[in-house]
Design a protein around this motif. Structure first.
Motif, mmCIF file in Angstrom:
data_model
loop_
_atom_site.group_PDB
_atom_site.id
_atom_site.type_symbol
_atom_site.label_atom_id
_atom_site.label_comp_id
_atom_site.label_asym_id
_atom_site.label_seq_id
_atom_site.Cartn_x
_atom_site.Cartn_y
_atom_site.Cartn_z
ATOM 1 N N ASP A 146 0.818 -1.223 0.089
ATOM 2 C CA ASP A 146 -0.189 0.310 0.228
ATOM 3 C C ASP A 146 0.584 1.341 -0.301
ATOM 4 O O ASP A 146 0.116 2.498 -0.021
ATOM 5 N N GLN A 147 2.496 0.886 -0.128
ATOM 6 C CA GLN A 147 3.608 2.334 -0.271
ATOM 7 C C GLN A 147 3.564 2.151 -1.243
ATOM 8 O O GLN A 147 3.869 1.977 -2.063
ATOM 9 N N ILE A 148 2.499 3.137 -2.509
ATOM 10 C CA ILE A 148 2.605 3.160 -4.193
ATOM 11 C C ILE A 148 3.353 4.446 -4.149
ATOM 12 O O ILE A 148 4.126 5.643 -3.385
ATOM 13 N N PRO A 149 4.437 4.401 -5.039
ATOM 14 C CA PRO A 149 5.091 4.691 -6.110
ATOM 15 C C PRO A 149 5.030 5.927 -6.369
ATOM 16 O O PRO A 149 3.439 5.303 -7.153
ATOM 17 N N ALA A 150 5.039 6.587 -6.299
ATOM 18 C CA ALA A 150 4.316 8.408 -7.060
ATOM 19 C C ALA A 150 5.398 9.665 -7.726
ATOM 20 O O ALA A 150 6.497 9.438 -7.360
ATOM 21 N N ASN A 151 4.555 10.047 -8.903
ATOM 22 C CA ASN A 151 6.065 11.797 -8.599
ATOM 23 C C ASN A 151 4.723 12.476 -9.625
ATOM 24 O O ASN A 151 3.181 12.137 -9.313
ATOM 25 N N VAL A 152 5.304 14.382 -8.940
ATOM 26 C CA VAL A 152 4.505 15.051 -9.404
ATOM 27 C C VAL A 152 4.723 15.971 -10.458
ATOM 28 O O VAL A 152 4.377 17.237 -11.136
ATOM 29 N N GLY A 153 4.859 15.178 -12.247
ATOM 30 C CA GLY A 153 5.584 15.352 -12.268
ATOM 31 C C GLY A 153 6.753 16.477 -12.535
ATOM 32 O O GLY A 153 7.690 16.640 -11.958
ATOM 33 N N LEU A 154 5.949 17.463 -13.104
ATOM 34 C CA LEU A 154 7.393 19.293 -13.472
ATOM 35 C C LEU A 154 6.514 19.870 -12.580
ATOM 36 O O LEU A 154 4.869 20.942 -13.333
ATOM 37 N N PRO A 155 6.788 19.751 -11.452
ATOM 38 C CA PRO A 155 5.737 20.714 -10.363
ATOM 39 C C PRO A 155 6.720 22.159 -10.559
ATOM 40 O O PRO A 155 6.995 22.969 -10.961
ATOM 41 N N VAL A 156 4.408 23.052 -9.739
ATOM 42 C CA VAL A 156 4.815 24.637 -9.570
ATOM 43 C C VAL A 156 5.060 25.260 -8.392
ATOM 44 O O VAL A 156 4.712 24.908 -7.552
ATOM 45 N N ALA A 157 6.079 25.970 -8.056
ATOM 46 C CA ALA A 157 6.412 26.477 -6.543
ATOM 47 C C ALA A 157 5.569 28.151 -7.521
ATOM 48 O O ALA A 157 5.301 28.078 -7.621
ATOM 49 N N VAL A 158 5.992 28.563 -5.995
ATOM 50 C CA VAL A 158 5.071 29.874 -5.768
ATOM 51 C C VAL A 158 6.578 30.667 -5.166
ATOM 52 O O VAL A 158 7.088 30.501 -3.655
ATOM 53 N N SER A 159 6.538 32.271 -5.562
ATOM 54 C CA SER A 159 7.277 33.314 -5.053
ATOM 55 C C SER A 159 6.259 33.451 -4.237
ATOM 56 O O SER A 159 5.759 34.695 -3.948
ATOM 57 N N ALA A 160 7.637 33.488 -2.990
ATOM 58 C CA ALA A 160 7.317 33.870 -1.213
ATOM 59 C C ALA A 160 7.564 35.337 -1.596
ATOM 60 O O ALA A 160 6.543 35.973 -0.704
ATOM 61 N N LYS A 161 8.518 36.110 -2.868
ATOM 62 C CA LYS A 161 8.252 37.665 -2.732
ATOM 63 C C LYS A 161 7.302 38.292 -3.203
ATOM 64 O O LYS A 161 6.869 39.255 -3.489
ATOM 65 N N SER A 162 5.952 37.379 -3.926
ATOM 66 C CA SER A 162 5.932 38.086 -4.767
ATOM 67 C C SER A 162 3.908 37.485 -3.974
ATOM 68 O O SER A 162 3.008 38.279 -4.164
ATOM 69 N N TYR A 163 4.345 36.958 -3.321
ATOM 70 C CA TYR A 163 3.208 37.025 -2.119
ATOM 71 C C TYR A 163 1.893 37.816 -1.858
ATOM 72 O O TYR A 163 3.029 39.018 -0.535
ATOM 73 N N ASN A 164 0.851 37.829 -1.563
ATOM 74 C CA ASN A 164 0.198 38.928 -0.951
ATOM 75 C C ASN A 164 -1.131 38.200 -1.173
ATOM 76 O O ASN A 164 -2.064 37.208 -1.315
#
Length: 432
Positions: free
Chosen positions: A316-334
């Motif tokens: 039940d421990q399944i291999p997984a991946n998230v493709g090429l994921p997307v991060a968010v800029s900390a300095k642009s956050y509002n």
């Protein structure tokens, strides 16, 4: 799913000079979240699914967020993404969202420089943390050490099998590795190729090695190698490579596995010439395509890599991946960015399933439409999964990844020993 996303992430590591540049950028004068005028996204141009779904959300469930902060997408060839992200980070000019580095190292470096938003804290503050699948959280943490990318894509891996061939030869779905080998022997004895595999690219074979390692040693086994607490040359790791080499020696991959590419391997399974096929859930597109799938979607079953007798891991421990994921800029956050992230987290999962038939790391809240049975199986498996594992090369260096995948076919055709296979990779890991 496009080829680059269905395999491993592109191996492009930040150099020492880049690391220094990114870390020094932390002290620069970047634009604050208050200066953000658009919900910008820089992403690889072949990732149409994410682009289309975010655009659709901006016209639908997230229309008010889009009006307050318009979605603007910039696309780049996938090979240019890392370089562009590094350049923008050095200038303190990262977009609000950006494709994370091809390997975890770049994102980790950006995070140390204060450039990457802590999404776990942010989504908890926004009250939408529970809309993320636990398996996706675990997978991202395994890769990056913390949850700091948006899981727009989420794939699980396992063994797809031909139900009719199993029934015709009296084979029950294996739950142990010994049963899997016995099934392969029975199929070969009946003149059926047991496993279809892309030996030319190598990674579908090395994923079998990591599958065995995780079942034998538990879900932290390859992290232990990355941390220097274990080596691939340790007997238990070599045993895993030997187990997969033995499958090849017995002829269970058929003839000429080293010359079989991804599309040929898929075709072998989809035309009924092979009984089993280790692959990720990105293959659902092919399985649900009546023109490609000659055996019929109803005839395809899914099983996790089976348990190894006496092993510390479980099926039940399944291999997984998230493709090429997307991060968010900390300095642009509002607050407006927060509104977008909240809306996406609540709505993306169901919308992606309904519009694209693709599974994400977000829980599917609301109307998902009528899903194909196989897609529903994958979604149900993800929902039940609490512990996920990574693929063999996920934490390797670029050189070690290349060595692993180019030597996979020689391993299963007997031209290199399991011990030598692991020694070659470990040498690259030791040399950084």
């Amino acid at each position: 799913m496009h080829n680059t996303l269905r395999t491993r992430p592109i191996a492009l590591l930040a150099t020492a000079a880049t690391t220094s540049l990114l870390l020094s950028a932390c002290g620069g004068g970047s634009a604050s979240g208050g200066d953000v005028e658009a919900f910008t996204l820089t992403i690889n141009d072949d990732n149409h699914i994410v682009q289309q779904e975010l655009t659709a959300l901006g016209k639908g469930s997230c229309a008010s967020q889009n009006k307050a902060l318009p979605l603007k997408i910039q696309t780049l060839p996938i090979g240019n993404v890392d370089q562009k992200v590094q350049l923008l980070a050095g200038q303190n000019a990262l977009p609000v969202q950006f494709a994370a580095g091809g390997t975890p190292q770049l994102t980790k470096t950006l995070d140390k420089a204060g450039q990457v938003l802590d999404l776990e804290k942010t989504l908890k503050d926004l009250g939408v943390w529970n809309d993320i699948q636990p398996a996706a959280v675990k997978t991202v943490e395994n890769l990056y050490g913390k949850f700091n990318v948006m899981p727009y894509q989420f794939n699980i891996e396992g063994i797809w099998y031909n139900k009719t061939l199993f029934a015709d030869h009296g084979i029950a779905v294996p739950t142990t590795y010994d049963q899997l080998v016995a099934a392969a022997a029975k199929l070969k004895g009946a003149g059926v190729t047991a496993f279809s595999a892309d030996g030319k690219d190598g990674w579908p074979l090395t994923r079998l090695i990591s599958g065995y390692i995780y079942r034998e040693l538990g879900p932290d086994a390859l992290q232990a190698v990355a941390d220097g607490k274990a080596k691939l040359t340790d007997p238990a790791y070599v045993k895993a490579a030997q187990a997969i080499a033995d499958l090849g020696k017995a002829g269970y991959f058929g003839k000429g596995v080293g010359s079989i590419d991804y599309d040929t391997a898929a075709q072998q399974f989809l035309t009924g010439k092979a009984a089993m096929y280790y692959m990720g859930s990105w293959a659902l597109g092919d399985f649900n395509d009546k023109t490609k799938n000659k055996i019929g979607a109803d005839n395809v079953g899914f099983m996790p890599f089976p348990a190894v007798a006496g092993g510390k891991g479980s099926a039940d421990q399944i291999p997984a991946n998230v493709g090429l994921p997307v991060a968010v800029s900390a300095k642009s956050y509002n607050a407006k960015v927060g509104d977008w992230l909240s809306c996406i987290t609540k709505n993306y999962g169901a919308a992606s399933l309904k519009d694209q038939g693709t599974v994400s790391g977000f829980k599917p809240n609301g109307d998902t439409g009528t899903l194909p049975a196989l897609t529903q199986t994958v979604q149900d498996t993800i929902t039940k999964t609490e512990t996920s594992t990574l693929w063999f090369e996920a934490l390797f260096t670029t050189k070690a990844t290349e060595t692993s995948q180019t030597n996979a076919a020689p391993l299963v055709n007997g031209s290199i020993s399991a011990k030598d296979f692991m020694q070659k990779i470990q040498a690259d890991l030791d040399n950084g």
